[in-house]
Design a protein around this motif. Structure first.
Motif, mmCIF file in Angstrom:
data_model
loop_
_atom_site.group_PDB
_atom_site.id
_atom_site.type_symbol
_atom_site.label_atom_id
_atom_site.label_comp_id
_atom_site.label_asym_id
_atom_site.label_seq_id
_atom_site.Cartn_x
_atom_site.Cartn_y
_atom_site.Cartn_z
ATOM 1 N N THR A 53 0.835 -1.197 0.000
ATOM 2 C CA THR A 53 0.000 0.000 0.000
ATOM 3 C C THR A 53 0.874 1.253 0.000
ATOM 4 O O THR A 53 2.104 1.188 0.094
ATOM 5 C CB THR A 53 -0.917 0.002 1.234
ATOM 6 N N ASP A 54 0.220 2.405 -0.108
ATOM 7 C CA ASP A 54 0.962 3.668 -0.095
ATOM 8 C C ASP A 54 1.721 3.853 1.213
ATOM 9 O O ASP A 54 2.757 4.533 1.242
ATOM 10 C CB ASP A 54 -0.002 4.838 -0.301
ATOM 11 N N ALA A 55 1.213 3.257 2.279
ATOM 12 C CA ALA A 55 1.900 3.341 3.574
ATOM 13 C C ALA A 55 2.981 2.286 3.737
ATOM 14 O O ALA A 55 3.640 2.230 4.777
ATOM 15 C CB ALA A 55 0.880 3.221 4.705
ATOM 16 N N GLY A 56 3.168 1.418 2.723
ATOM 17 C CA GLY A 56 4.191 0.388 2.795
ATOM 18 C C GLY A 56 3.736 -0.898 3.454
ATOM 19 O O GLY A 56 4.546 -1.813 3.651
ATOM 20 N N ALA A 57 2.453 -1.031 3.775
ATOM 21 C CA ALA A 57 1.940 -2.235 4.429
ATOM 22 C C ALA A 57 1.628 -3.300 3.387
ATOM 23 O O ALA A 57 1.186 -2.985 2.283
ATOM 24 C CB ALA A 57 0.698 -1.903 5.245
ATOM 25 N N PRO A 58 1.823 -4.566 3.723
ATOM 26 C CA PRO A 58 1.494 -5.640 2.782
ATOM 27 C C PRO A 58 -0.019 -5.794 2.661
ATOM 28 O O PRO A 58 -0.751 -5.636 3.649
ATOM 29 C CB PRO A 58 2.123 -6.873 3.412
ATOM 30 N N PRO A 59 -0.531 -6.092 1.466
ATOM 31 C CA PRO A 59 -1.984 -6.275 1.315
ATOM 32 C C PRO A 59 -2.494 -7.571 1.915
ATOM 33 O O PRO A 59 -3.700 -7.737 2.093
ATOM 34 C CB PRO A 59 -2.173 -6.266 -0.202
ATOM 35 N N CYS A 60 -1.565 -8.502 2.227
ATOM 36 C CA CYS A 60 -1.942 -9.763 2.864
ATOM 37 C C CYS A 60 -0.940 -10.057 3.963
ATOM 38 O O CYS A 60 0.278 -10.010 3.745
ATOM 39 C CB CYS A 60 -1.951 -10.895 1.839
ATOM 40 N N SER A 61 -1.433 -10.370 5.137
ATOM 41 C CA SER A 61 -0.563 -10.643 6.274
ATOM 42 C C SER A 61 -1.178 -11.723 7.147
ATOM 43 O O SER A 61 -2.350 -12.096 6.977
ATOM 44 C CB SER A 61 -0.329 -9.363 7.095
ATOM 45 N N LEU A 62 -0.381 -12.215 8.083
ATOM 46 C CA LEU A 62 -0.843 -13.243 9.018
ATOM 47 C C LEU A 62 -1.373 -12.589 10.281
ATOM 48 O O LEU A 62 -0.766 -11.664 10.821
ATOM 49 C CB LEU A 62 0.292 -14.198 9.365
ATOM 50 N N ARG A 63 -2.501 -13.080 10.742
ATOM 51 C CA ARG A 63 -3.103 -12.558 11.954
ATOM 52 C C ARG A 63 -3.227 -13.691 12.954
ATOM 53 O O ARG A 63 -3.763 -14.762 12.614
ATOM 54 C CB ARG A 63 -4.474 -11.966 11.665
ATOM 55 N N ASP A 92 -9.800 -3.252 0.019
ATOM 56 C CA ASP A 92 -9.916 -2.095 -0.866
ATOM 57 C C ASP A 92 -8.682 -1.937 -1.746
ATOM 58 O O ASP A 92 -8.788 -1.591 -2.929
ATOM 59 C CB ASP A 92 -10.145 -0.824 -0.041
ATOM 60 N N TRP A 93 -7.525 -2.179 -1.175
ATOM 61 C CA TRP A 93 -6.290 -2.036 -1.950
ATOM 62 C C TRP A 93 -6.198 -3.117 -3.040
ATOM 63 O O TRP A 93 -5.765 -2.846 -4.165
ATOM 64 C CB TRP A 93 -5.089 -2.108 -1.025
ATOM 65 N N ILE A 94 -6.610 -4.317 -2.726
ATOM 66 C CA ILE A 94 -6.606 -5.396 -3.722
ATOM 67 C C ILE A 94 -7.580 -5.083 -4.843
ATOM 68 O O ILE A 94 -7.294 -5.327 -6.025
ATOM 69 C CB ILE A 94 -6.946 -6.738 -3.039
ATOM 70 N N ALA A 95 -8.743 -4.528 -4.489
ATOM 71 C CA ALA A 95 -9.725 -4.163 -5.514
ATOM 72 C C ALA A 95 -9.188 -3.060 -6.421
ATOM 73 O O ALA A 95 -9.400 -3.085 -7.636
ATOM 74 C CB ALA A 95 -11.029 -3.719 -4.852
ATOM 75 N N GLU A 96 -8.477 -2.093 -5.847
ATOM 76 C CA GLU A 96 -7.893 -1.031 -6.664
ATOM 77 C C GLU A 96 -6.811 -1.579 -7.590
ATOM 78 O O GLU A 96 -6.702 -1.156 -8.748
ATOM 79 C CB GLU A 96 -7.307 0.062 -5.756
ATOM 80 N N HIS A 97 -6.038 -2.532 -7.099
ATOM 81 C CA HIS A 97 -5.037 -3.164 -7.960
ATOM 82 C C HIS A 97 -5.712 -3.890 -9.121
ATOM 83 O O HIS A 97 -5.244 -3.830 -10.273
ATOM 84 C CB HIS A 97 -4.191 -4.142 -7.141
ATOM 85 N N ALA A 98 -6.807 -4.561 -8.844
ATOM 86 C CA ALA A 98 -7.540 -5.255 -9.908
ATOM 87 C C ALA A 98 -8.064 -4.266 -10.943
ATOM 88 O O ALA A 98 -8.059 -4.551 -12.153
ATOM 89 C CB ALA A 98 -8.694 -6.057 -9.306
ATOM 90 N N ARG A 99 -8.503 -3.110 -10.506
ATOM 91 C CA ARG A 99 -8.992 -2.094 -11.434
ATOM 92 C C ARG A 99 -7.875 -1.573 -12.328
ATOM 93 O O ARG A 99 -8.048 -1.408 -13.536
ATOM 94 C CB ARG A 99 -9.633 -0.936 -10.650
ATOM 95 N N GLN A 100 -6.712 -1.326 -11.740
ATOM 96 C CA GLN A 100 -5.583 -0.810 -12.518
ATOM 97 C C GLN A 100 -5.070 -1.852 -13.511
ATOM 98 O O GLN A 100 -4.741 -1.529 -14.657
ATOM 99 C CB GLN A 100 -4.460 -0.379 -11.571
#
Length: 475
Positions: A53-63, A92-100
Motif C-alpha cells: 500500500t501507499d503506507a508500505g503495508a502488505p496487502p496480505c498478512s498473518l493474523r 480495498d487495496w486489492i480491488a484497486e489493484h484489480a482495477r488498474q
C-alpha cells in the motif's frame, strides 16, 4: 461452468521459483487469464502480486488467532490449523489493484480471480467468507464480465503444492477443480484492428460530462456490435479458416444508419451537439481450442473498454486535482466542469492515447498517455502495477493511434441554422426564437419598402413614355 483450469507452465513454474526464493510468509495477487464462453476450461496466463500500500503495508498478512492474542489457552485439536494464524487482507487495496490491472489488459485477457501464497495451515485457518469477500470485490472492480465464477489458486509452501477452487460470486461458495499445465502463451493468436468512428449526439442542459460521454460510448457500442468483420481481407463466417501464425488484421464494416433515434429528433431542452470521433487501436488474444468468433467478440469488447478506460482516467485525474486545490485546473478538470448550456463557442477535449508495451511471450499490455506524459511514464506505471521484471527498450513501445479520440461540444447557437453564436449569456431558447421573429419582421419591412420603390419607379417610367411617345409620333 468451469470444470478445469489450465495454466501456462513456463511462466507459472518460474513464478513459483521466485516466490520460493523470496520466501514471504503470505502473499496475495491477481490471476490474469480468460474464462471462455464456449468452453468449460479457464486459462491462466499470469499471476501478478499486489504491491504494498501507499503506507508500505502488505496487502496480505498473518493474523494471530483470537485465543492466542487474548491470552486464553487454545483448544486442543487434531488439525494443524487450530493454532495457525489466519490470513488478513486489505480488501480495498486489492480491488484497486484489480482495477488498474484490468485497465492495462487487452482483449481476451482479464482478471479472473486471486492467488494466495501461504502455508496449508494458515489457509485452512482463514474463513471461507473472508476469501469469498476478496474474490467478490475483485470481480466487481471492473465492468464488462458476464461470468459469475472466479478462481482461487492456493500455492502452499508447507507442504509444496497447488490447489485451485472455483468461487461462485453470488453465493460465495467454493468448490475444488482440476488444475493442469500447458504451454498457453506460446500458442496465442493475435488479432488487431484500427477502428475509426464519428458520432454526433444532442446534449441536454442538465447532463454532466460523464453522462454525456457514456451516452456516446453506448451508441458506439451498438454500432460496433452490429458491424460485420473482415479477417485478413475475408468476410468472417463460421466456416472460415485462417492460419495459426502471424498477426491477423481485422476490419469492421459498419452498416449505414437509416434512421435516427426518436429522442435525438426533439430539440426540447437541447443545449448543444456532441461530436465524438477518433481512432482506436484494439488487440485481442485467442487461446488454444477457442473459436474465431470469440476473437471477434473480444476485439469488439476491447474497443469499448478502451474508451471507458480513457473516461475513467479523465475522471480520476479531475478528482485528484479537485482534492489538491491546484491554482490552475488541469484539462481533465476543466472538461468535467463544462456547463453545456452556457457554451458560446465550440469546446474540444482530447482523450488519452493508447500505447502498447511488451509483456510475456510476445504479448502486450497497454497504458494511456495524457498530452503532457511520455512513454517513460507508462513504463513506470507498468512496473508498479504488473511487476515488469525486465527493462523494456523504449523503441519497442508501440504508439499505434495516429488520430486521437476527441469530444467536441458545440453550443445550441452553433447548431441551429441562422442563429448567432454570439448570443448574450443567459438567453434561453424562447428568447432566441423571439429574437429570430423580430429579425424576420424587420427583414419583411425592408423588403416591402424596396418593392414599393421599384413599383414607383416603374410607374414613373410608364407615365413618361405615355406623354413622350405621342409627341414624337405627331412630328
Amino acid at each position: 461452468m468451469v470444470k478445469a483450469v489450465v495454466g501456462d507452465e513456463p511462466h507459472l513454474k518460474a513464478f513459483e521459483e521466485t516466490l520460493s526464493s523470496s520466501s514471504p510468509q503470505a502473499q496475495v495477487g491477481l490471476v490474469v487469464g480468460k474464462l471462455s464462453a464456449s468452453s468449460d476450461r479457464a486459462l491462466v496466463y499470469s499471476l501478478l502480486p499486489t504491491p504494498p500500500t501507499d503506507a508500505g503495508a502488505p496487502p496480505c498478512s498473518l493474523r494471530a488467532s483470537s485465543s492466542s492474542s487474548s491470552g486464553a489457552k487454545p483448544k486442543t485439536s487434531k488439525g494443524p490449523s487450530a493454532s495457525a494464524p489466519s490470513l488478513e487482507f486489505d480488501v480495498d487495496w486489492i480491488a484497486e489493484h484489480a482495477r488498474q490491472v484490468s485497465r492495462m489488459l487487452l482483449g481476451g485477457m482479464s482478471v479472473i480471480g486471486i492467488y494466495i501464497w501461504a502455508s496449508e495451515a494458515s489457509f485452512k485457518a482463514t474463513s471461507p467468507a473472508v476469501l469469498s469477500q476478496v474474490i467478490r470485490v475483485v470481480s466487481h472492480a471492473w465492468y464488462g464480465s458476464g461470468f459469475d465464477e472466479r478462481l482461487l489458486i492456493h500455492i502452499s509452501y508447507s507442504p509444496r503444492r497447488w490447489a485451485c477452487r472455483i468461487c461462485e460470486v453470488a453465493s460465495g461458495s467454493l468448490r475444488p477443480c482440476d488444475f493442469k499445465y500447458s504451454k498457453l502463451l506460446a500458442s496465442l493468436q493475435t488479432f488487431r484492428c484500427t477502428y475509426n468512428f464519428e458520432i454526433r449526439l444532442t446534449v441536454v442542459q442538465a447532463e454532466p460530462f460523464k453522462t454525456v460521454i457514456l451516452k456516446a460510448i453506448n451508441h458506439l457500442t451498438e454500432e460496433v456490435q452490429n458491424a460485420k468483420s473482415l479477417i485478413d481481407g475475408d468476410l468472417f463466417s463460421e466456416v472460415i479458416n485462417i492460419s495459426t501464425e502471424g498477426l491477423h488484421q481485422v476490419d469492421f464494416l459498419v452498416p449505414f444508419k437509416n434512421d435516427v433515434p426518436v429522442e435525438e429528433c426533439s430539440l426540447e431542452g437541447v443545449a448543444g451537439l456532441l461530436r465524438f470521433a477518433g481512432s482506436v487501436s484494439a488487440l485481442a488474444y485467442l487461446g488454444p481450442k477457442e473459436s474465431i468468433a470469440e476473437a471477434i467478440s473480444d476485439l469488439k469488447a476491447d474497443i469499448i473498454t478502451s474508451l471507458r478506460s480513457r473516461l475513467d482516467i479523465i475522471l480520476d485525474e479531475a478528482d485528484d486535482d479537485s482534492t489538491t486545490n491546484d491554482l490552475e485546473s488541469s484539462p481533465s478538470q476543466e472538461a468535467t466542469q463544462v456547463i453545456f448550456h452556457e457554451l458560446r463557442e465550440p469546446y474540444s477535449f482530447s482523450f488519452p492515447t493508447r500505447v502498447l508495451i511488451p509483456w510475456l511471450a510476445g504479448s502486450y499490455v497497454c497504458d494511456y498517455l495524457q498530452q503532457s506524459e511520455t512513454t517513460e511514464d507508462a513504463m513506470e506505471r507498468c512496473k508498479e502495477v504488473i511487476s515488469l521484471e525486465t527493462d523494456v527498450d523504449k523503441s519497442s513501445i508501440i504508439e499505434p493511434e495516429s488520430v486521437a479520440v476527441s469530444a467536441t461540444l458545440e453550443s445550441f447557437w452553433d447548431v441551429v441554422t441562422g442563429a448567432s453564436s454570439r448570443a448574450p449569456a443567459g438567453s434561453s431558447l424562447k428568447d432566441s426564437r423571439c429574437g429570430q421573429t423580430d429579425d424576420s419582421r424587420r427583414r419583411q419591412g425592408t423588403n416591402l419598402n424596396i418593392l414599393a420603390a421599384i413599383f414607383a419607379l416603374l410607374v414613373a417610367l410608364l407615365v413618361g413614355f405615355i406623354f413622350t411617345f405621342p409627341a414624337r409620333w405627331n412630328s
